[in-house]
Design a protein around this motif. Structure first.
Motif, PDB file in Angstrom:
ATOM      1  N   GLU A  90       0.885  -1.150   0.000  1.00  0.00           N
ATOM      2  CA  GLU A  90       0.000   0.000   0.000  1.00  0.00           C
ATOM      3  C   GLU A  90       0.927   1.205   0.000  1.00  0.00           C
ATOM      4  N   ILE A  92       1.420   5.080   0.376  1.00  0.00           N
ATOM      5  CA  ILE A  92       0.714   6.198   1.000  1.00  0.00           C
ATOM      6  C   ILE A  92       1.513   7.488   0.840  1.00  0.00           C
ATOM      7  N   ALA A  98      -2.071  13.580   9.419  1.00  0.00           N
ATOM      8  CA  ALA A  98      -3.390  13.065   9.816  1.00  0.00           C
ATOM      9  C   ALA A  98      -3.239  11.584  10.123  1.00  0.00           C
ATOM     10  N   SER A 100      -2.736   7.821  10.934  1.00  0.00           N
ATOM     11  CA  SER A 100      -1.690   7.043  11.604  1.00  0.00           C
ATOM     12  C   SER A 100      -0.373   7.808  11.696  1.00  0.00           C
ATOM     13  N   PHE A 101      -0.165   8.762  10.798  1.00  0.00           N
ATOM     14  CA  PHE A 101       1.063   9.571  10.872  1.00  0.00           C
ATOM     15  C   PHE A 101       1.046  10.421  12.146  1.00  0.00           C
ATOM     16  N   ASP A 129      -1.255  -4.870   7.969  1.00  0.00           N
ATOM     17  CA  ASP A 129      -0.568  -3.998   7.007  1.00  0.00           C
ATOM     18  C   ASP A 129       0.633  -3.253   7.626  1.00  0.00           C
ATOM     19  N   ASP A 175      -4.058  13.193   2.299  1.00  0.00           N
ATOM     20  CA  ASP A 175      -3.221  12.008   2.060  1.00  0.00           C
ATOM     21  C   ASP A 175      -4.035  11.000   1.261  1.00  0.00           C
ATOM     22  N   PHE A 176      -3.390   9.962   0.780  1.00  0.00           N
ATOM     23  CA  PHE A 176      -4.115   8.925   0.036  1.00  0.00           C
ATOM     24  C   PHE A 176      -3.264   7.670  -0.070  1.00  0.00           C
ATOM     25  N   LYS A 177      -3.949   6.590  -0.402  1.00  0.00           N
ATOM     26  CA  LYS A 177      -3.305   5.279  -0.564  1.00  0.00           C
ATOM     27  C   LYS A 177      -3.473   4.812  -2.003  1.00  0.00           C
ATOM     28  N   ASP A 197     -12.817   6.539  -0.051  1.00  0.00           N
ATOM     29  CA  ASP A 197     -12.377   5.425   0.806  1.00  0.00           C
ATOM     30  C   ASP A 197     -10.859   5.445   0.987  1.00  0.00           C
ATOM     31  N   THR A 198     -10.155   5.923  -0.009  1.00  0.00           N
ATOM     32  CA  THR A 198      -8.691   5.759  -0.045  1.00  0.00           C
ATOM     33  C   THR A 198      -7.934   7.083   0.029  1.00  0.00           C
ATOM     34  N   CYS A 199      -8.680   8.182   0.134  1.00  0.00           N
ATOM     35  CA  CYS A 199      -8.049   9.499   0.247  1.00  0.00           C
ATOM     36  C   CYS A 199      -8.630  10.224   1.453  1.00  0.00           C
ATOM     37  N   ARG A 200      -7.871  11.154   2.024  1.00  0.00           N
ATOM     38  CA  ARG A 200      -8.473  12.115   2.958  1.00  0.00           C
ATOM     39  C   ARG A 200      -8.683  13.421   2.210  1.00  0.00           C
ATOM     40  N   ARG A 216     -14.995   5.944   9.796  1.00  0.00           N
ATOM     41  CA  ARG A 216     -14.021   5.369  10.736  1.00  0.00           C
ATOM     42  C   ARG A 216     -14.207   5.949  12.140  1.00  0.00           C
TER      43      ARG A 216
HETATM   44  P1  TMP Z   1      -3.557   6.264   7.699  1.00  0.00           P
HETATM   45  O1  TMP Z   1      -3.314   7.661   8.182  1.00  0.00           O
HETATM   46  O2  TMP Z   1      -4.581   5.521   8.486  1.00  0.00           O
HETATM   47  O3  TMP Z   1      -2.275   5.496   7.537  1.00  0.00           O
HETATM   48  O4  TMP Z   1      -4.175   6.392   6.228  1.00  0.00           O
HETATM   49  C1  TMP Z   1      -3.501   7.056   5.206  1.00  0.00           C
HETATM   50  C2  TMP Z   1      -4.371   7.107   3.958  1.00  0.00           C
HETATM   51  O5  TMP Z   1      -4.561   5.816   3.422  1.00  0.00           O
HETATM   52  C3  TMP Z   1      -5.777   7.667   4.189  1.00  0.00           C
HETATM   53  O6  TMP Z   1      -6.089   8.527   3.096  1.00  0.00           O
HETATM   54  C4  TMP Z   1      -6.676   6.480   4.170  1.00  0.00           C
HETATM   55  C5  TMP Z   1      -5.952   5.497   3.315  1.00  0.00           C
HETATM   56  N1  TMP Z   1      -6.111   4.120   3.758  1.00  0.00           N
HETATM   57  C6  TMP Z   1      -6.645   3.164   2.901  1.00  0.00           C
HETATM   58  O7  TMP Z   1      -7.002   3.482   1.775  1.00  0.00           O
HETATM   59  N2  TMP Z   1      -6.747   1.885   3.346  1.00  0.00           N
HETATM   60  C7  TMP Z   1      -6.350   1.477   4.573  1.00  0.00           C
HETATM   61  O8  TMP Z   1      -6.481   0.298   4.918  1.00  0.00           O
HETATM   62  C8  TMP Z   1      -5.799   2.475   5.453  1.00  0.00           C
HETATM   63  C9  TMP Z   1      -5.349   2.101   6.833  1.00  0.00           C
HETATM   64  C10 TMP Z   1      -5.698   3.763   5.000  1.00  0.00           C
END
Ligand code: TMP
Ligand code: ASP
Length: 236
Positions: A90, A92, A98, A100-101, A129, A175-177, A197-200, A216
């Motif tokens: 993954e 990121i 924001a 987990s960072f 992960d 941020d985004f994944k 789902d995958t971006c903030r 969440r």
């Molecule tokens: P995090 O701050 O929880 O590490 O997330 C960083 C970015 O990644 C956030 O935009 C949400 C995305 N993300 C996913 O798409 N899938 C995941 O399983 C997780 C934990 C985060």
């Protein structure tokens, strides 16, 4: 294109075979999970938002030199994509602290970085992960050095294009994944999805959260946030 048997069901999408061995059909669900599937729910309409937004963004990225798996949108929830072997990383990118960072480094959310950061997680739900650096990924043959260099270059390009695009819509890309995949000839392309789902996404004026963090963190108005992002992108 003929839709055939289901190959896989993930947390948010199903994947179906087609009559073309190099292509599959992805079907987006409204199911939402968080914290490795511990939290479960439904976000009405999410599948449509994520499918359409992801396809739209991937087409912009293609024009900007980032190859993607996108082939053709079939309907509100279904898309033909190139079949890939997912790289188990993954990827990121962060522009603002924001999630987990902020937790890992004991800082508040909202610190704007001078330069974007990149990190990798090993895509493995059983292990939650875990963070993985490039050396770990090479050692465990998750990816080659060349693939990692390519993935990094694409990821920063995605950030540059998307950050500017969303800012015009009054949205900060926090941020985004990303996930990448290998085509049958080994070419690396952007895969999976790019969505709330995958971006903030934070509103540029108010910092209101317009993404899955509303689910969440039980912030309420989850469907509204997805609908608002849809409105900003498509004007609907
Ligand atoms: P995090 O701050 O929880 O590490 O997330 C960083 C970015 O990644 C956030 O935009 C949400 C995305 N993300 C996913 O798409 N899938 C995941 O399983 C997780 C934990 C985060
Ligand atoms: N969808 C991920 C999961 O269920 C986590 C997340 O996006 O927060 O593990």
């Amino acid at each position: 294109m003929e839709k055939r048997e289901q190959l896989y069901e993930g947390k948010a999408k199903k994947v179906f075979a087609t009559d073309d061995p190099e292509k599959v059909i992805v079907s987006y669900k409204d199911d939402a999970t968080a914290f490795d599937g511990l939290k479960k729910g439904t976000i009405a309409g999410k599948g449509v938002v994520n499918n359409r937004m992801s396809n739209f963004l991937m087409q912009i990225l293609e024009k900007n030199g980032v190859p993607t798996h996108f082939v053709e949108e079939l309907s509100d929830r279904e898309t033909v994509v190139k079949k890939v072997e997912i790289v188990k990383l993954e990827v990121i990118i962060r522009n603002i602290s924001a999630g987990s960072f902020a937790k890992r480094f004991g800082v508040e959310e909202g610190i704007v970085f001078d330069e974007p950061t990149i990190e990798f997680s090993y895509k493995n739900d059983d292990l939650h992960d875990p963070l993985m650096n490039a050396y770990h990924a090479i050692a465990l043959k998750v990816a080659t050095r060349e693939e990692i260099e390519q993935i990094k270059a694409y990821a920063f390009k995605v950030n540059e294009v998307m950050k500017a695009y969303f800012l015009k819509l009054g949205v900060k890309l926090v941020d985004f994944k990303l996930e990448f995949g290998r085509l049958s000839d080994g070419t690396v392309v952007l895969a999976d999805e790019i969505s709330p789902d995958t971006c903030r996404f934070w509103d540029a004026e108010t910092n209101e959260k317009l993404d899955k963090d509303r689910f969440r963190r039980d912030l309420g108005n989850v469907e509204d946030a997805y609908a608002e992002m849809m409105r900003r992108v498509f004007g609907e």
